[in-house]
Structures are given as C-alpha cells and as structure tokens.
Design a protein around this motif. Structure first.
Motif, PDB file in Angstrom:
ATOM      1  N   LYS A  25       0.824  -1.213   0.000  1.00  0.00           N
ATOM      2  CA  LYS A  25       0.000   0.000   0.000  1.00  0.00           C
ATOM      3  C   LYS A  25       0.858   1.263   0.000  1.00  0.00           C
ATOM      4  N   TYR A  26       2.158   1.095  -0.251  1.00  0.00           N
ATOM      5  CA  TYR A  26       3.028   2.260  -0.325  1.00  0.00           C
ATOM      6  C   TYR A  26       2.604   3.146  -1.498  1.00  0.00           C
ATOM      7  N   ASP A  27       2.666   4.457  -1.303  1.00  0.00           N
ATOM      8  CA  ASP A  27       2.140   5.357  -2.319  1.00  0.00           C
ATOM      9  C   ASP A  27       3.211   6.124  -3.078  1.00  0.00           C
ATOM     10  N   LYS A  28       4.476   5.710  -2.991  1.00  0.00           N
ATOM     11  CA  LYS A  28       5.514   6.354  -3.794  1.00  0.00           C
ATOM     12  C   LYS A  28       5.202   6.177  -5.274  1.00  0.00           C
ATOM     13  N   TRP A  29       5.510   7.190  -6.064  1.00  0.00           N
ATOM     14  CA  TRP A  29       5.116   7.184  -7.475  1.00  0.00           C
ATOM     15  C   TRP A  29       5.653   5.979  -8.222  1.00  0.00           C
ATOM     16  N   TRP A  30       6.879   5.551  -7.916  1.00  0.00           N
ATOM     17  CA  TRP A  30       7.478   4.453  -8.675  1.00  0.00           C
ATOM     18  C   TRP A  30       6.869   3.109  -8.296  1.00  0.00           C
ATOM     19  N   ILE A  31       6.236   3.040  -7.133  1.00  0.00           N
ATOM     20  CA  ILE A  31       5.526   1.822  -6.750  1.00  0.00           C
ATOM     21  C   ILE A  31       4.125   1.825  -7.360  1.00  0.00           C
ATOM     22  N   ARG A  32       3.412   2.920  -7.196  1.00  0.00           N
ATOM     23  CA  ARG A  32       2.053   3.003  -7.742  1.00  0.00           C
ATOM     24  C   ARG A  32       2.069   3.017  -9.272  1.00  0.00           C
ATOM     25  N   GLY A  33       3.207   3.355  -9.838  1.00  0.00           N
ATOM     26  CA  GLY A  33       3.307   3.326 -11.291  1.00  0.00           C
ATOM     27  C   GLY A  33       3.094   1.941 -11.871  1.00  0.00           C
ATOM     28  N   PHE A  34       3.359   0.901 -11.076  1.00  0.00           N
ATOM     29  CA  PHE A  34       3.153  -0.466 -11.547  1.00  0.00           C
ATOM     30  C   PHE A  34       1.667  -0.808 -11.686  1.00  0.00           C
TER      31      PHE A  34
END
Length: 359
Positions: A25-34
């Motif tokens: 549930k981390y919301d960093k852009w590079w994680i949510r980008g997936f």
C-alpha cells in the motif's frame, strides 16, 4: 548456469517486482506506477514463461520455483484486468434508448495544453454532438478557440489555467448550483453541480482531474487518492442520480479506483466491454485507461467509444447514456467497502489534507 538461464533468471525476477509492488500500500510514485501497465506486464510475464519452458531443463529446483512464481504473478495481474475484457460480465446493461429526453451524451478530452489542433476536437464535437463537453488542460488559448461552440453550448464553466490543470465544461443541458472547488490543492480545480435532463430529471455531477503520481508531478499518489476517495465517500448514490467524469489519472483496476466504486456505489460501463485505453495516444504499446465516466445504477449504456486522436497525448472519449430507473433491479451495484477499506480511505483522505470536505 548457461547464459540463457542467467538472462531468463534476471528477467524472471524483474517481472516479479511489479506484482510485489502492487501487493503493498506504499504510495511512492514508482511503486504506484506499476498499477498502470498491467496489460503489458501480463504479456511480458507470458513471454518469460514461454522462454523458460524452452531453455530451462527443470533439473534444478530453482527453474520450477521461478516458473511457478511467474505463473502466480500472471494470475494476479490477469485477475486485476479480467473485468475489463469482453469475457467478463457487463456491469452496465446495453440500452437502445427508447426515450430521447432521457438520454445524455458526454465528450471528455484531455486536450494537452501545448496542442494547437483545436480544430480536431471541434470536428469531433460537430460529429458526435454531445450534450456536455469537458476539456482538461485547457488554458486561455483553448478557451478562445473553443468559443465557436458557445452559441450551441449556452451553459459554460470556464477555468483557464496555465499549469496543465485548466478545465472547461460546455453544456446544452441546464446547469445549476455550480461550484468550482479545490478539494486537495489550490492548483487543482474540480467542477461540481447539477444538470437537468430533458425529461426533467436532475443529476448531480462531478468533473475531476487530480494530479498523477509521477516524478514530474507528485512524488506520491496521496493527493490523487485523497481527491478520488473524498468524492466517493461523500456521494449519495442511493438518493440521487450521479455522474463522475474526467481524467482521473488512475487506471480502472487500481486499488484506489475500485475502492472509489465501492464507496460511491457508481457503475463503470467499461466492465465487460474492454479497456478503452485513452493514454498514451502516441505509443500504441504503452496505453491504459485514464479517462473515466462513472454513473449511478439508474443509467444504462447506449454507446461508448474512444475517438480519433486530436494530437493530444489522450484520446477523447464519447459516451451516451440512457436514464432508465426501471433497470435498477437488473444491474448490480459494486460491493460495499468493508470496515478496513473505509478506514484506509479515511486515512488517505486525511493524509491529503483536504481544503474542502463538502462536495
């Protein structure tokens, strides 16, 4: 280990990362980008599995372990995107529209502020004759060039901005109680109000364009998630007809958008029909659905179509709906959010530090 085995092992591990990231549930852009390229990730995983079956001997246990993990990863990705294929059950019923006064059509277009081809959008408007036209990223120049539509679209909400978050709404249908709100950021406007169908039914609507998580826009998805979930939480879909539309900078299958549906009770006409990818218009292999229309259970679908490019990075979307309250008993609402989901939504909204909570 042979060179093909080393290469395949590297790419196998690489293709497991998107699924692992999506589980968090981390919301960093590079994680949510997936969350965005699930279609492309699924095809790449299948490719790696196919090559593994060719080059692995399966004499070593790690061959089997990697392939099993890849199969599990593919299943996870496929489950996420399956509802947006033609093989899934349609969430919104098809309608021919027996009462013209109960129909409403919308054209939504992220025009790209630097795009000079307003003539292409105007041509779409003249062809499809939507009741409502919503433009995103429209600045003063776009407002000036779209002024040729104003004789026909007598109701207008104009928010020209030079920050790529301008918004213009043109309507043939009567608008009232219009409010321009800055729910999360004083840079990002949204439009809220009511419109009247030709049969006298009043419909609540919300036009949104939250900031995407990206290195050039926002380091995290918090603000985008907060805006979507705030609107979803505050809607009253059981007591009034509602439309929510715009460039939501989120894909239909993300945790946030699915939770938005659960909170709001709104339907997605794409479910069971296709992806309707609207971005990126310039790269056919890198496309996903960012532009959305959600509606209450009392609407059925007449037409949904991605239109030809207007030289923007988004394709415009045209949708025609029919107000048909008799279909309520035939269409299923999304399942309601459970306690944990509501708690997570409230936390995301609070993290976004909303400037306004009354929509």
């Amino acid at each position: 280990m042979s060179i093909p085995e080393i290469i395949l092992a590297f790419f196998s591990i690489l293709m497991l990362l998107p699924t692992l990231a999506s589980l968090t549930k981390y919301d960093k852009w590079w994680i949510r980008g997936f969350d965005f390229p699930r279609i492309q990730i699924s095809f790449l995983i299948l490719l790696i599995i196919s090559l593994s079956l060719v080059y692995y001997t399966f004499r070593d246990a790690w061959h089997s372990i990697l392939v099993i993990l890849l199969i599990g990863s593919f299943i996870y990705q496929a489950v996420k995107i399956f509802p947006y294929t033609i093989f899934a059950k349609k969430q919104v019923h098809k309608s021919k529209g027996s009462d013209p006064k109960g129909m409403i059509s919308l054209l939504i277009s992220n025009v790209l502020a630097t795009n000079k081809r307003s003539d292409k959008l105007i041509a779409h408007v003249q062809t499809y004759k939507p009741d409502l036209l919503l433009t995103l990223e429209s600045d003063q120049r776009w407002e000036n060039e779209l002024s040729v539509l104003e004789d026909e679209y007598i109701y207008k909400v104009k928010i020209p901005k030079d920050n790529f978050y301008g918004m213009h709404l043109y309507s043939k249908l009567k608008l009232e109680h219009i409010e321009i709100k800055y729910l999360i950021s004083d840079e990002i406007p949204s439009i809220h109000g009511y419109l009247w169908l030709r049969n006298g039914v009043r419909v609540r609507f919300h036009c949104l364009h939250p900031k995407p998580p990206s290195p050039s826009e926002d380091d995290t998805s918090t603000n985008r998630d907060a805006e979507l979930l705030l609107v979803g939480r505050e809607l009253n879909a059981e007591k009034e007809s509602v439309l929510v539309f715009g460039d939501l900078n989120d894909v239909a299958w993300s945790r946030t958008t699915k939770l938005f549906q659960k909170l709001s009770g709104l339907l997605d006409p794409r479910i069971g029909r296709g992806f309707y990818n609207t971005f990126h218009a310039d790269y056919s292999l890198l496309r996903w659905p960012l532009d959305h229309v959600f509606h209450t259970i009392d609407f059925t679908l007449i037409k949904l179509k991605c239109l030809k490019s207007i030289n923007s990075d988004h394709f415009p979307v045209f949708i025609k709906l029919n107000y048909d309250p008799g279909k309520k008993s035939f269409q299923e609402r999304p399942e309601k959010a459970n306690g944990d989901e509501k708690e997570w939504a409230n936390e995301k909204i609070e993290d976004g530090n909303p400037q306004e909570t009354d929509i």
